[in-house]
Design an enzyme around this catalytic site. Structure first.
Site, PDB file in Angstrom:
ATOM      1  N   LYS A  71      -3.549 -56.289 -14.002  1.00 60.04           N
ATOM      2  CA  LYS A  71      -3.624 -57.788 -14.030  1.00 60.04           C
ATOM      3  C   LYS A  71      -3.172 -58.272 -15.313  1.00 60.04           C
ATOM      4  O   LYS A  71      -3.147 -57.457 -16.445  1.00 60.04           O
ATOM      5  CB  LYS A  71      -4.969 -58.106 -13.649  1.00 60.04           C
ATOM      6  CG  LYS A  71      -6.095 -57.590 -14.536  1.00 60.04           C
ATOM      7  CD  LYS A  71      -6.137 -58.272 -15.685  1.00 60.04           C
ATOM      8  CE  LYS A  71      -7.237 -57.822 -16.326  1.00 60.04           C
ATOM      9  NZ  LYS A  71      -7.491 -58.097 -18.043  1.00 60.04           N
ATOM     10  N   VAL A 131      -3.073 -47.628 -20.786  1.00 61.91           N
ATOM     11  CA  VAL A 131      -4.532 -47.284 -20.944  1.00 61.91           C
ATOM     12  C   VAL A 131      -5.162 -47.868 -22.020  1.00 61.91           C
ATOM     13  O   VAL A 131      -4.596 -48.055 -23.206  1.00 61.91           O
ATOM     14  CB  VAL A 131      -4.742 -45.544 -21.238  1.00 61.91           C
ATOM     15  CG1 VAL A 131      -6.274 -45.369 -21.352  1.00 61.91           C
ATOM     16  CG2 VAL A 131      -4.149 -44.825 -20.198  1.00 61.91           C
ATOM     17  N   ALA A 132      -6.487 -48.479 -21.784  1.00 61.92           N
ATOM     18  CA  ALA A 132      -6.869 -49.246 -22.826  1.00 61.92           C
ATOM     19  C   ALA A 132      -6.147 -50.418 -23.371  1.00 61.92           C
ATOM     20  O   ALA A 132      -6.075 -50.683 -24.682  1.00 61.92           O
ATOM     21  CB  ALA A 132      -7.614 -48.524 -23.733  1.00 61.92           C
ATOM     22  N   GLY A 133      -5.394 -51.024 -22.306  1.00 58.41           N
ATOM     23  CA  GLY A 133      -4.246 -51.803 -22.866  1.00 58.41           C
ATOM     24  C   GLY A 133      -4.602 -53.471 -22.407  1.00 58.41           C
ATOM     25  O   GLY A 133      -3.682 -54.262 -22.685  1.00 58.41           O
ATOM     26  N   GLY A 138      -6.620 -53.924 -17.165  1.00 60.71           N
ATOM     27  CA  GLY A 138      -7.420 -53.469 -16.140  1.00 60.71           C
ATOM     28  C   GLY A 138      -7.015 -52.215 -15.292  1.00 60.71           C
ATOM     29  O   GLY A 138      -7.355 -52.054 -14.251  1.00 60.71           O
ATOM     30  N   GLY A 179      -8.003 -48.981 -15.608  1.00 59.45           N
ATOM     31  CA  GLY A 179      -9.302 -48.115 -15.109  1.00 59.45           C
ATOM     32  C   GLY A 179      -9.841 -49.055 -13.917  1.00 59.45           C
ATOM     33  O   GLY A 179     -10.239 -48.175 -12.722  1.00 59.45           O
ATOM     34  N   ASP A 202     -13.577 -56.400 -13.819  1.00 61.50           N
ATOM     35  CA  ASP A 202     -12.119 -56.603 -13.271  1.00 61.50           C
ATOM     36  C   ASP A 202     -11.847 -55.937 -11.775  1.00 61.50           C
ATOM     37  O   ASP A 202     -10.904 -56.062 -11.178  1.00 61.50           O
ATOM     38  CB  ASP A 202     -10.868 -56.080 -14.367  1.00 61.50           C
ATOM     39  CG  ASP A 202     -11.194 -56.862 -15.479  1.00 61.50           C
ATOM     40  OD1 ASP A 202     -11.326 -58.188 -15.471  1.00 61.50           O
ATOM     41  OD2 ASP A 202     -10.581 -56.363 -16.480  1.00 61.50           O
TER      42      ASP A 202
HETATM   43  P1  ATP Z   1     -10.915 -53.290 -19.320  1.00 63.78           P
HETATM   44  O1  ATP Z   1     -11.014 -53.471 -17.899  1.00 63.78           O
HETATM   45  O2  ATP Z   1     -12.254 -52.958 -20.140  1.00 63.78           O
HETATM   46  O3  ATP Z   1     -10.340 -54.736 -20.235  1.00 63.78           O
HETATM   47  P2  ATP Z   1      -8.467 -52.150 -20.160  1.00 63.78           P
HETATM   48  O4  ATP Z   1      -7.666 -52.470 -19.301  1.00 63.78           O
HETATM   49  O5  ATP Z   1      -8.301 -52.435 -21.821  1.00 63.78           O
HETATM   50  O6  ATP Z   1      -9.834 -52.180 -19.952  1.00 63.78           O
HETATM   51  P3  ATP Z   1      -8.514 -49.406 -19.182  1.00 63.78           P
HETATM   52  O7  ATP Z   1      -7.162 -48.465 -19.057  1.00 63.78           O
HETATM   53  O8  ATP Z   1      -9.341 -49.633 -17.951  1.00 63.78           O
HETATM   54  O9  ATP Z   1      -8.528 -50.348 -20.411  1.00 63.78           O
HETATM   55  O10 ATP Z   1      -9.374 -48.248 -20.063  1.00 63.78           O
HETATM   56  C1  ATP Z   1     -10.729 -48.566 -20.755  1.00 63.78           C
HETATM   57  C2  ATP Z   1     -11.454 -47.242 -21.209  1.00 63.78           C
HETATM   58  O11 ATP Z   1     -12.185 -46.922 -20.111  1.00 63.78           O
HETATM   59  C3  ATP Z   1     -10.497 -46.143 -21.614  1.00 63.78           C
HETATM   60  O12 ATP Z   1     -10.525 -46.067 -22.993  1.00 63.78           O
HETATM   61  C4  ATP Z   1     -11.146 -44.846 -21.197  1.00 63.78           C
HETATM   62  O13 ATP Z   1     -12.181 -44.412 -21.968  1.00 63.78           O
HETATM   63  C5  ATP Z   1     -12.089 -45.564 -20.051  1.00 63.78           C
HETATM   64  N1  ATP Z   1     -11.618 -45.123 -18.686  1.00 63.78           N
HETATM   65  C6  ATP Z   1     -12.600 -45.052 -17.420  1.00 63.78           C
HETATM   66  N2  ATP Z   1     -12.088 -44.618 -16.334  1.00 63.78           N
HETATM   67  C7  ATP Z   1     -10.580 -44.802 -16.967  1.00 63.78           C
HETATM   68  C8  ATP Z   1      -9.542 -44.600 -15.978  1.00 63.78           C
HETATM   69  N3  ATP Z   1      -9.552 -44.311 -14.856  1.00 63.78           N
HETATM   70  N4  ATP Z   1      -8.324 -45.090 -16.514  1.00 63.78           N
HETATM   71  C9  ATP Z   1      -8.345 -45.222 -17.855  1.00 63.78           C
HETATM   72  N5  ATP Z   1      -9.246 -45.451 -18.359  1.00 63.78           N
HETATM   73  C10 ATP Z   1     -10.464 -45.014 -18.079  1.00 63.78           C
END
Ligand code: ATP
Length: 332
Positions: free
Chosen positions: A15, A121-123, A126, A128, A162
Site C-alpha cells: 500500500k 522490506v521495512a519500506g 506494509g 509484512g 495495516d
Molecule cells: P509497517 O507496516 O510497520 O509500516 P513496513 O511496511 O515498513 O512496516 P515490513 O516489511 O512490514 O515494513 O517489515 C517491518 C519489520 O517487520 C521488518 O523489519 C521485520 O523485522 C518484521 N517482519 C515480520 N514479519 C515480516 C514479513 N513477513 N516480511 C517482512 N518483515 C517482517
C-alpha cells in the site's frame, strides 16, 4: 471440518498512504490517525501447505524478476544476505497469522508457509502486513475454517494496523489506529513510480521522531494533545474524480519530515523524481520507499526509465488494486 490437504496460494498488495495524518499519541503507544490507503500492483504471494507435523514452517524468497530479487543478487556478490532481514521464526507476521487460524481450526497437523516477496522490506508499504493478510486467507481456505471477512479482519487487527487494509485493498480511509476502514471510490487507475531504498526505516522510530519534533515545537506540550485528525475531503475528491493533478496537489504525509530527517539521502532522490517528470512525490508511510505520482502510464514508464538511467531502482505500478485474492489451490 475436512482434513486439510494440498496447498493454497494467495496474493496481497502493498500500500501507499496518499494521505497520512497523525493525531494524538495513545496510552497504548499507538497514534490516532486519518489515513487514505491505496493498494498498488506490487504483490506479495503466500503459499500455505498442510503438513502432518504440527507447527509452522517458513521459507522466504524475493519474487523472481522483481527489483528486490535483482538487488539481493547484487548484494549477495558483496556477501550481504538481504533475506536475513526477514524473521523466519514465530515472530514473522505470516507465521503469527497462521497460528491464529490454526487455533481456530481442529487440524492437529501443521502448515508450511512459503513467502514470495516483492514489497520492499521495512519500506513503509506494509509488506509484512500483506504477508499476514495473505496467510490468514490461505490458512482459512486450507483448514476450511470459513472465518468470514469480518472475523479475518478482527484477527488481522491483532497483528498490525495495516493488515485489515491488505485484506480489503482498493482505496479506503483508515481511522482509529488505521484499522477502522471505510472503502472510498477511485474508479480510474493512478500511475505511480515506486523507488525502494536499499535500507529500512523502523516505523516506531519514525513516529518517535515526529513526537519528539512536536514536543520541541509546542514547548513541551505532549504529543497526546494533538487534535484527532479527520478524513481529508480534498484527497477523497481527487481520488473520486480520477484527477492525478488534483491528487498531486494534496498528497500529504505527517511522517515525511521525520522520515527524511532519519534518511536525508532521500531528498535528492525525490528531487530527481520530480525532475524526471513526476507530478509529485511522497514518502510512503514511515518510508523509506518513495512514491512518485505521474500523469499517466506513459509518463510513469518514462520517469522509471529516466531514474533507471541514473542508477536508481524504480518500479512503475498502478492503484487501486484488489486486496487478498486466492490464486490457486492444489489438492494433496
Ligand atoms: P509497517 O507496516 O510497520 O509500516 P513496513 O511496511 O515498513 O512496516 P515490513 O516489511 O512490514 O515494513 O517489515 C517491518 C519489520 O517487520 C521488518 O523489519 C521485520 O523485522 C518484521 N517482519 C515480520 N514479519 C515480516 C514479513 N513477513 N516480511 C517482512 N518483515 C517482517
Amino acid at each position: 471440518m475436512p482434513t486439510p490437504t494440498g496447498s493454497v496460494t494467495v496474493s496481497a498488495p502493498g500500500k501507499i498512504n496518499v494521505c497520512f495524518l497523525v493525531g494524538p499519541l495513545l496510552s497504548s503507544g499507538y497514534h490516532r490517525v486519518a489515513s487514505v490507503y491505496q493498494a498498488v500492483s506490487l504483490l506479495e504471494h503466500v503459499t500455505a501447505t498442510a503438513t502432518d507435523e504440527p507447527g509452522i514452517g517458513l521459507s522466504v524468497e524475493f519474487t523472481p524478476g522483481s527489483v528486490l530479487a535483482a538487488r539481493a543478487r547484487r548484494r549477495a556478490d558483496s556477501g550481504i544476505d538481504l533475506l536475513a532481514a526477514i524473521p523466519r521464526d514465530a515472530t514473522n507476521l505470516a507465521a503469527r497469522a497462521a497460528a491464529l487460524v490454526l487455533a481456530a481450526s481442529d487440524w492437529d497437523g501443521g502448515v508450511h508457509l512459503h513467502l514470495s516477496k516483492a514489497v520492499p522490506v521495512a519500506g513503509g508499504m506494509g509488506g509484512g502486513s500483506a504477508d499476514a493478510a495473505a496467510a490468514l486467507v490461505a490458512c482459512d481456505a486450507l483448514f476450511g475454517t470459513a472465518l468470514g471477512s469480518r472475523e479475518l479482519a478482527r484477527l488481522g487487527e491483532q497483528l498490525g494496523a495495516d493488515v485489515p487494509f491488505a485484506l480489503l485493498g482498493g482505496v479506503a480511509v483508515g481511522l482509529g489506529t488505521g484499522t477502522e476502514l471505510t472503502p472510498a471510490l477511485a474508479p480510474v487507475p493512478f500511475h505511480w513510480v515506486l523507488v525502494p531504498a536499499d535500507f529500512g526505516i523502523s516505523t516506531p522510530r519514525a513516529f518517535a521522531a515526529l513526537d519528539e519534533h512536536r514536543r520541541a515545537v509546542t514547548g513541551g506540550a505532549g504529543p497526546d494533545r494533538i487534535p484527532v485528525p479527520a478524513a481529508p475531503a480534498d484527497v477523497l475528491h481527487a481520488l473520486r474524480a480520477g484527477d492525478p493533478q488534483g491528487l498531486a496537489a494534496v498528497l500529504h504525509n505527517d511522517l515525511q519530515e521525520p522520515a527524511l530527517g532519519l534518511a536525508p539521502q532521500l531528498r535528492p532522490v525525490l528531487a530527481e523524481g520530480l525532475a524526471a517528470g513526476a507530478l509529485a512525490g511522497i514518502v510512503s508511510g514511515s518510508g523509506p520507499t518513495l512514491a512518485l505520482l505521474c500523469l499517466d502510464e506513459d509518463d510513469a514508464e518514462a520517469v522509471a526509465t529516466s531514474l533507471g538511467h541514473r542508477g536508481i531502482d524504480a518500479v512503475p505500478v498502478t492503484g487501486p488494486v484488489t486486496g487478498t485474492q486466492i490464486l490457486s489451490r492444489t489438492s494433496g
